[in-house]
Design a protein around this motif. Sequence first.
Motif, short mmCIF file in Angstrom:
data_model
loop_
_atom_site.label_atom_id
_atom_site.label_comp_id
_atom_site.label_asym_id
_atom_site.label_seq_id
_atom_site.Cartn_x
_atom_site.Cartn_y
_atom_site.Cartn_z
N LEU A 80 -14.59 -9.96 -10.09
CA LEU A 80 -15.22 -11.23 -10.44
C LEU A 80 -14.17 -12.29 -10.77
CD1 LEU A 80 -17.85 -12.76 -10.86
CD2 LEU A 80 -17.84 -11.99 -13.26
N VAL A 81 -13.17 -11.88 -11.54
CA VAL A 81 -12.10 -12.81 -11.91
C VAL A 81 -11.31 -13.22 -10.66
CG1 VAL A 81 -9.97 -13.12 -13.24
CG2 VAL A 81 -11.90 -11.86 -14.23
N ARG A 82 -11.04 -12.24 -9.78
CA ARG A 82 -10.29 -12.54 -8.56
C ARG A 82 -11.04 -13.55 -7.70
NH1 ARG A 82 -9.57 -7.75 -6.85
NH2 ARG A 82 -11.35 -7.56 -5.46
N LYS A 83 -12.34 -13.36 -7.54
CA LYS A 83 -13.13 -14.28 -6.74
C LYS A 83 -13.15 -15.67 -7.35
CE LYS A 83 -16.21 -10.81 -4.68
NZ LYS A 83 -17.60 -10.31 -4.58
N LEU A 84 -13.25 -15.74 -8.69
CA LEU A 84 -13.28 -17.03 -9.37
C LEU A 84 -11.96 -17.77 -9.18
CD1 LEU A 84 -14.63 -19.09 -11.22
CD2 LEU A 84 -13.78 -17.78 -13.18
N VAL A 85 -10.83 -17.06 -9.39
CA VAL A 85 -9.51 -17.69 -9.26
C VAL A 85 -9.27 -18.15 -7.83
CG1 VAL A 85 -7.02 -17.28 -9.36
CG2 VAL A 85 -8.50 -16.45 -11.20
N LEU A 86 -9.59 -17.29 -6.87
CA LEU A 86 -9.39 -17.65 -5.47
C LEU A 86 -10.27 -18.83 -5.06
CD1 LEU A 86 -9.10 -14.15 -3.75
CD2 LEU A 86 -7.27 -15.73 -4.33
N PHE A 87 -11.49 -18.86 -5.61
CA PHE A 87 -12.37 -20.00 -5.34
C PHE A 87 -11.78 -21.30 -5.89
CE2 PHE A 87 -15.72 -22.87 -6.90
CZ PHE A 87 -16.34 -23.18 -5.70
N LEU A 88 -11.23 -21.23 -7.11
CA LEU A 88 -10.63 -22.42 -7.71
C LEU A 88 -9.41 -22.89 -6.91
CD1 LEU A 88 -10.82 -21.53 -11.52
CD2 LEU A 88 -12.17 -23.23 -10.29
N ILE A 89 -8.60 -21.91 -6.45
CA ILE A 89 -7.42 -22.26 -5.67
C ILE A 89 -7.83 -22.89 -4.33
CG2 ILE A 89 -5.45 -21.32 -4.40
CD1 ILE A 89 -5.20 -19.25 -6.64
N LEU A 90 -8.77 -22.23 -3.66
CA LEU A 90 -9.24 -22.75 -2.38
C LEU A 90 -9.80 -24.17 -2.54
CD1 LEU A 90 -11.01 -19.66 -0.75
CD2 LEU A 90 -9.14 -20.99 0.26
N SER A 91 -10.61 -24.35 -3.58
CA SER A 91 -11.22 -25.66 -3.81
C SER A 91 -10.15 -26.70 -4.10
CB SER A 91 -12.20 -25.58 -4.98
OG SER A 91 -13.23 -24.67 -4.72
N ALA A 92 -9.20 -26.34 -4.99
CA ALA A 92 -8.17 -27.30 -5.39
C ALA A 92 -7.29 -27.70 -4.20
CB ALA A 92 -7.31 -26.70 -6.50
N ILE A 93 -6.83 -26.71 -3.44
CA ILE A 93 -5.93 -27.01 -2.32
C ILE A 93 -6.66 -27.73 -1.20
CG2 ILE A 93 -4.44 -26.01 -0.56
CD1 ILE A 93 -3.28 -25.98 -3.38
N VAL A 94 -7.88 -27.30 -0.90
CA VAL A 94 -8.64 -27.95 0.17
C VAL A 94 -8.94 -29.40 -0.20
CG1 VAL A 94 -10.84 -28.01 1.39
CG2 VAL A 94 -9.61 -25.85 1.16
N VAL A 95 -9.42 -29.62 -1.43
CA VAL A 95 -9.72 -30.98 -1.88
C VAL A 95 -8.44 -31.82 -1.91
CG1 VAL A 95 -10.51 -32.39 -3.80
CG2 VAL A 95 -11.77 -30.34 -3.17
N GLY A 96 -7.38 -31.25 -2.52
CA GLY A 96 -6.12 -31.98 -2.60
C GLY A 96 -5.56 -32.30 -1.22
N ASN A 97 -5.58 -31.30 -0.34
CA ASN A 97 -5.03 -31.52 1.00
C ASN A 97 -5.87 -32.46 1.84
OD1 ASN A 97 -3.12 -29.60 0.23
ND2 ASN A 97 -3.04 -28.72 2.26
N THR A 98 -7.18 -32.45 1.63
CA THR A 98 -8.04 -33.39 2.35
C THR A 98 -7.71 -34.82 1.95
OG1 THR A 98 -9.83 -31.76 2.48
CG2 THR A 98 -10.41 -34.06 2.83
N ALA A 99 -7.55 -35.03 0.63
CA ALA A 99 -7.17 -36.36 0.16
C ALA A 99 -5.78 -36.72 0.64
CB ALA A 99 -7.24 -36.41 -1.37
N TYR A 100 -4.89 -35.75 0.59
CA TYR A 100 -3.51 -35.99 1.01
C TYR A 100 -3.46 -36.26 2.51
CZ TYR A 100 1.52 -35.59 0.24
OH TYR A 100 2.85 -35.86 0.10
N GLU A 101 -4.28 -35.53 3.28
CA GLU A 101 -4.30 -35.72 4.73
C GLU A 101 -4.78 -37.13 5.09
OE1 GLU A 101 -3.79 -34.19 8.74
OE2 GLU A 101 -2.91 -34.01 6.75
#
Length: 408
Positions: A80-101
């Motif tokens: 559960l913790v692994r899924k939560l952390v990976l979800f946060l990372i995916l969300s953060a990088i995807v959102v950040g990279n979309t804005a950056y792109e």
Amino acid sequence: MIKSFFKKIGPGPLVAAAFIGPGTVTLCTIAGVEFGYVLLWALLLSIFATIILQEMAARLGIVTQKSLSETISAEIKQPLVRKLVLFLILSAIVVGNTAYEAGNISGGILGLETVFGNFKTSIGATSFNLWSLVVGFFAFIILFIGNYKVLERLLVGLVIIMSLAFLFTAVMVGPDIAGIFKGMVLPSLPDGSLLTVIGLIGTTVVPYNIFLHASLAKEKWQSTSDISTARTDTVVAVVVGGIVSMCIMICAASIDIASVNNASDLALALEPLFGVKAKYVLSIGLFAAGLTSAITAPLAAAYVAVGCMGWPQDLKSRHFRSVWIAILIIGVLSAASGVSSIEIIKFAQIANGLVLPLVAIILVRLVSQPHIMGRYVNSPLQRILAWTIVGVSLFLGLKGIFKVFGLI
């Protein structure tokens, strides 16, 4: 000799080329125009932080022969913790990279518009900038082929030309040396400068570069004996990139202009050296910087996604391509939507500054674990420096969030 030189070059210049993008040119110019030399300390802090974090990312990749996202997935045992952390990372990088792109493509658009003028069409009440399709098309072809190194070197070379121009201009404009040193060593936050400081940190210590560096380092070097080479590669590239960023701010602080609204405004920083041709020189640099960064942002997002999901890290795989294509499309549509290019770039840098603490905390914890890094674990001094960087970035990030929502 030249061939041997290029063989020794690692991901460091790629990392530097990624943060010397249109966001750096724009935000450093804005900071110089609005605050003079006062915020140079933020760039100096950013350079130091970038060296510390990127060196750890490269070392992690070499020692573990895994990407950062793969290591995170392997080390968190509780599902559960692994899924939560990976979800946060995916969300953060995807959102950040979309804005950056969007910011990257917008920077390329500024370069094209400066030379060729506007290229827009209207659908109903909505106006679309068609230059975004041109920039996106070039990025798509380079990424889809999967053999982008030659073209990337060409683009990095163009950015270097622009960088040298700023370096020479910084000397020729006759800057106040005492003011420069004061701005570098005496931190201050003038009214209205907080989000600019966060943006300056975000444009240098780019969160997605941490993931990208670990992935590329493990592909470049397979032996721990190469860690020293990787460290030198990182330090030299980041220091050179940081000096360029400072030169841009120094140039901007020396020009007489009230505000920055477009590429023509930015070109004034080069006018003492290139005269009326300044806008053409800058347009080449902006287009090169935008296109280079438009390649690295989706590439990093793809590495993060496939690592978190356990998919093969093959540049030509369906999963890998689907991620970077999605990031690229969203970036193109955002840049084409008619929102001010300067505002998109500023937002992208601020978003990166807010995402940084999360990524930094995860990286520092992993590289401090002996069972992961063995004898290449962080030293006590490295841990102190790393956690200090995390603390400062977290403090600035929280203040930025409070500032955005009007809580302070």
